[in-house]
Design a protein around this motif. Structure first.
Motif, PDB file in Angstrom:
ATOM      1  N   SER A 116       0.844  -1.213   0.000  1.00 42.18           N
ATOM      2  CA  SER A 116       0.000   0.000   0.000  1.00 42.18           C
ATOM      3  C   SER A 116       0.870   1.250   0.000  1.00 42.18           C
ATOM      4  CB  SER A 116      -0.884   0.076   1.241  1.00 42.18           C
ATOM      5  OG  SER A 116      -1.439  -1.148   1.560  1.00 42.18           O
ATOM      6  N   LEU A 117       1.888   1.215   0.843  1.00 43.60           N
ATOM      7  CA  LEU A 117       2.768   2.379   0.948  1.00 43.60           C
ATOM      8  C   LEU A 117       3.497   2.610  -0.384  1.00 43.60           C
ATOM      9  CD1 LEU A 117       3.819   4.561   2.866  1.00 43.60           C
ATOM     10  CD2 LEU A 117       5.609   2.980   3.600  1.00 43.60           C
ATOM     11  N   ARG A 118       3.949   1.516  -1.010  1.00 40.60           N
ATOM     12  CA  ARG A 118       4.590   1.643  -2.332  1.00 40.60           C
ATOM     13  C   ARG A 118       3.632   2.295  -3.322  1.00 40.60           C
ATOM     14  NH1 ARG A 118       6.608  -2.115  -6.105  1.00 40.60           N
ATOM     15  NH2 ARG A 118       5.661  -4.011  -5.305  1.00 40.60           N
ATOM     16  N   LEU A 119       2.350   1.866  -3.282  1.00 42.29           N
ATOM     17  CA  LEU A 119       1.390   2.362  -4.264  1.00 42.29           C
ATOM     18  C   LEU A 119       0.995   3.818  -4.029  1.00 42.29           C
ATOM     19  CD1 LEU A 119      -1.041  -0.670  -4.833  1.00 42.29           C
ATOM     20  CD2 LEU A 119       0.989  -0.047  -6.116  1.00 42.29           C
ATOM     21  N   THR A 120       1.226   4.346  -2.829  1.00 48.43           N
ATOM     22  CA  THR A 120       0.905   5.768  -2.612  1.00 48.43           C
ATOM     23  C   THR A 120       1.871   6.651  -3.392  1.00 48.43           C
ATOM     24  OG1 THR A 120       2.395   6.025  -0.701  1.00 48.43           O
ATOM     25  CG2 THR A 120       0.090   5.446  -0.232  1.00 48.43           C
ATOM     26  N   GLY A 121       3.076   6.145  -3.676  1.00 41.66           N
ATOM     27  CA  GLY A 121       4.084   6.961  -4.350  1.00 41.66           C
ATOM     28  C   GLY A 121       4.655   8.044  -3.447  1.00 41.66           C
ATOM     29  N   ILE A 122       4.536   7.888  -2.148  1.00 38.25           N
ATOM     30  CA  ILE A 122       4.980   8.921  -1.194  1.00 38.25           C
ATOM     31  C   ILE A 122       6.473   9.203  -1.329  1.00 38.25           C
ATOM     32  CG2 ILE A 122       5.447   7.270   0.689  1.00 38.25           C
ATOM     33  CD1 ILE A 122       4.428   9.381   2.652  1.00 38.25           C
ATOM     34  N   THR A 123       6.846  10.458  -1.105  1.00 38.80           N
ATOM     35  CA  THR A 123       8.269  10.812  -1.023  1.00 38.80           C
ATOM     36  C   THR A 123       8.519  11.470   0.338  1.00 38.80           C
ATOM     37  OG1 THR A 123       7.844  12.960  -2.029  1.00 38.80           O
ATOM     38  CG2 THR A 123       8.504  11.192  -3.519  1.00 38.80           C
ATOM     39  N   ASN A 124       9.782  11.505   0.712  1.00 37.00           N
ATOM     40  CA  ASN A 124      10.146  12.042   2.020  1.00 37.00           C
ATOM     41  C   ASN A 124       9.690  13.498   2.126  1.00 37.00           C
ATOM     42  OD1 ASN A 124      11.203  11.958   4.547  1.00 37.00           O
ATOM     43  ND2 ASN A 124      13.351  12.016   3.931  1.00 37.00           N
ATOM     44  N   GLY A 125       9.033  13.849   3.226  1.00 39.42           N
ATOM     45  CA  GLY A 125       8.560  15.218   3.409  1.00 39.42           C
ATOM     46  C   GLY A 125       7.089  15.397   3.089  1.00 39.42           C
ATOM     47  N   GLN A 126       6.471  14.399   2.457  1.00 43.48           N
ATOM     48  CA  GLN A 126       5.057  14.528   2.126  1.00 43.48           C
ATOM     49  C   GLN A 126       4.175  14.161   3.323  1.00 43.48           C
ATOM     50  OE1 GLN A 126       4.385  12.327  -1.571  1.00 43.48           O
ATOM     51  NE2 GLN A 126       4.406  14.275  -2.662  1.00 43.48           N
ATOM     52  N   ASN A 127       2.877  14.476   3.187  1.00 40.88           N
ATOM     53  CA  ASN A 127       1.911  14.157   4.236  1.00 40.88           C
ATOM     54  C   ASN A 127       1.117  12.917   3.880  1.00 40.88           C
ATOM     55  OD1 ASN A 127       2.669  16.392   5.666  1.00 40.88           O
ATOM     56  ND2 ASN A 127       0.894  17.649   5.080  1.00 40.88           N
ATOM     57  N   LEU A 128       1.096  11.967   4.819  1.00 47.09           N
ATOM     58  CA  LEU A 128       0.347  10.726   4.610  1.00 47.09           C
ATOM     59  C   LEU A 128      -0.770  10.631   5.643  1.00 47.09           C
ATOM     60  CD1 LEU A 128       0.062   7.719   3.491  1.00 47.09           C
ATOM     61  CD2 LEU A 128       1.590   7.074   5.360  1.00 47.09           C
ATOM     62  N   GLY A 129      -1.968  10.278   5.175  1.00 41.88           N
ATOM     63  CA  GLY A 129      -3.077  10.011   6.083  1.00 41.88           C
ATOM     64  C   GLY A 129      -3.305   8.517   6.202  1.00 41.88           C
ATOM     65  N   LEU A 130      -3.735   8.084   7.387  1.00 47.00           N
ATOM     66  CA  LEU A 130      -4.113   6.683   7.584  1.00 47.00           C
ATOM     67  C   LEU A 130      -5.524   6.665   8.137  1.00 47.00           C
ATOM     68  CD1 LEU A 130      -0.853   5.359   9.345  1.00 47.00           C
ATOM     69  CD2 LEU A 130      -1.500   5.007   6.945  1.00 47.00           C
ATOM     70  N   THR A 131      -6.472   6.068   7.403  1.00 45.90           N
ATOM     71  CA  THR A 131      -7.818   5.947   7.952  1.00 45.90           C
ATOM     72  C   THR A 131      -7.987   4.531   8.461  1.00 45.90           C
ATOM     73  OG1 THR A 131      -8.768   5.350   5.823  1.00 45.90           O
ATOM     74  CG2 THR A 131      -8.780   7.665   6.372  1.00 45.90           C
ATOM     75  N   GLY A 132      -8.261   4.423   9.755  1.00 44.98           N
ATOM     76  CA  GLY A 132      -8.252   3.126  10.435  1.00 44.98           C
ATOM     77  C   GLY A 132      -6.860   2.918  10.986  1.00 44.98           C
ATOM     78  N   PHE A 133      -6.784   2.338  12.180  1.00 45.99           N
ATOM     79  CA  PHE A 133      -5.458   2.144  12.762  1.00 45.99           C
ATOM     80  C   PHE A 133      -5.336   0.761  13.384  1.00 45.99           C
ATOM     81  CE2 PHE A 133      -1.734   3.135  15.412  1.00 45.99           C
ATOM     82  CZ  PHE A 133      -0.930   3.597  14.397  1.00 45.99           C
ATOM     83  N   GLY A 134      -5.507  -0.249  12.552  1.00 46.80           N
ATOM     84  CA  GLY A 134      -5.357  -1.631  12.997  1.00 46.80           C
ATOM     85  C   GLY A 134      -3.946  -2.131  12.736  1.00 46.80           C
TER      86      GLY A 134
END
Ligand SMILES: [Zn+2]
Ligand SMILES: [Zn+2]
Length: 341
Positions: A158-176
């Motif tokens: 999932s994290l790979r598919l977000t395409g996130i880069t260092n410094g960006q903002n990531l949201g997580l809905t649900g915390f299991g």
């Protein structure tokens, strides 16, 4: 522990039955595994209740399997007797189609899932092709390693598919189980990224803050900053709509859920095109895992290191573990321990 009939867990609290079966025999390129532990996953609830039904019944559930090699087929040469291995959700794929050849074996037409399309780890023994078993880094105990194989590997994908880069903002809905592992991965690999968590219970929100989330709020809250990407790990629709409003233009929502429940599907009527979709926002689902995801995640988990909190149940209490998962009584991951006779 065998599933022989689909049912609603509200009506039937004991869907699995303890039975005595002959030990499976490994095929030419397979290994026989003596199971030590097996993680309990939300997907098992989806299988039992028919949202992703097993094609054949009876079946043995369980796709986060840790065990020792107890036997090898005549053409299986990778492992020695006694080696510790894991089996994840990916049980096999064809290896010849365009998806497989491009490394997207998770999308293969012939993708088979452990504990759904083939017998899994809620058992004393199982067999698998040797190429679809993974060596387990020694840093992890048998119980700690189990939940890494699903929640961790899928979280990694999932994290790979977000395409996130260092410094960006990531949201997580649900915390299991999966989301809390994602948070640990982000903190290690993208230390400048900020993580915002949306969860219904104050306990989950506190847990996420302890692990380094910069902000935690309720599902429908507005995040204090816009988000470049969001990973949703809930079974519901409301978090989808609410997450879209928090996305930056061009942001991406990755849905890490094998099926969504119908309970709050009406919430989708609140979808407002300008607020939720306009400005090139993207939605992408995560389907299964590839072997690359499992391998890379196990390496990363050992490097960080990630040591999940687990609660153990004996195999014969699998029904109780499933009900507790359904009613969210437990923090961290649940693992069945197979006590050898
Ligand atoms: Zn799973
Ligand atoms: Zn294929």
């Amino acid at each position: 522990m065998v599933l022989d009939r689909l049912c609603s867990l509200e009506k039937n609290k004991r869907p699995l039955k303890l039975v005595d079966l002959p030990d499976p025999v490994p095929g030419e390129k397979e290994i026989l595994i003596r199971v030590l532990t097996c993680g309990v996953c939300h997907t098992e609830l989806d299988e039992i209740e028919g949202r992703t039904p097993p094609p054949h019944l009876p079946v043995i559930l369980g796709h986060q399997v840790i065990g020792r090699v107890e036997g090898t087929g005549s053409q299986a040469r990778t492992y020695n007797i006694g080696d510790r291995v894991g089996v994840a959700w990916i049980y096999s794929a064809c290896g010849r189609c365009t998806f497989c050849l491009a490394g997207n074996e998770n999308l293969c037409d012939e993708f088979k899932a452990t504990g759904r399309d083939a017998d899994g780890g809620y058992a004393a023994y199982m067999t698998v092709l040797e190429d679809f078993a993974f060596p387990i880094p020694s840093i992890f105990s048998d119980s700690e390693a189990a939940p890494l194989l699903c929640a961790g590997a899928i979280g990694y994908r999932s994290l790979r598919l977000t395409g996130i880069t260092n410094g960006q903002n990531l949201g997580l809905t649900g915390f299991g189980a999966s989301a809390h592992l994602v948070l640990k991965m982000v903190r290690h690999r993208y230390p400048k990224a900020k993580v915002f968590v949306f969860a219904r219970s104050e306990r989950e929100r506190n847990f996420s803050r302890e692990l380094g989330a910069v902000w935690a709020g309720d599902t429908s809250d507005e995040s204090p900053e816009k988000l470049d990407c969001v990973i949703d790990t809930t079974p519901a629709w409301k978090p989808i709509v609410e997450a879209l409003k928090n996305l930056e233009p061009g942001g991406r929502l990755v849905i890490n859920a094998i099926r969504k429940e119908d309970t709050d599907k009406d919430y989708l009527r609140r979808l407002d095109y300008p607020a939720h979709v306009w400005l090139e926002k993207e939605i992408k689902s995560v389907a299964n895992v590839s072997r690359r995801d499992v391998r890379e995640f196990l390496e990363l988990a050992a490097e960080i290191p990630i040591q999940p909190e687990v609660q153990e149940f004996p195999l014969q209490d699998a029904n109780q573990a499933l009900i507790e998962l359904k009613t969210r009584k437990i923090r961290g991951a649940m693992v069945l321990r197979v006590e050898q006779a």
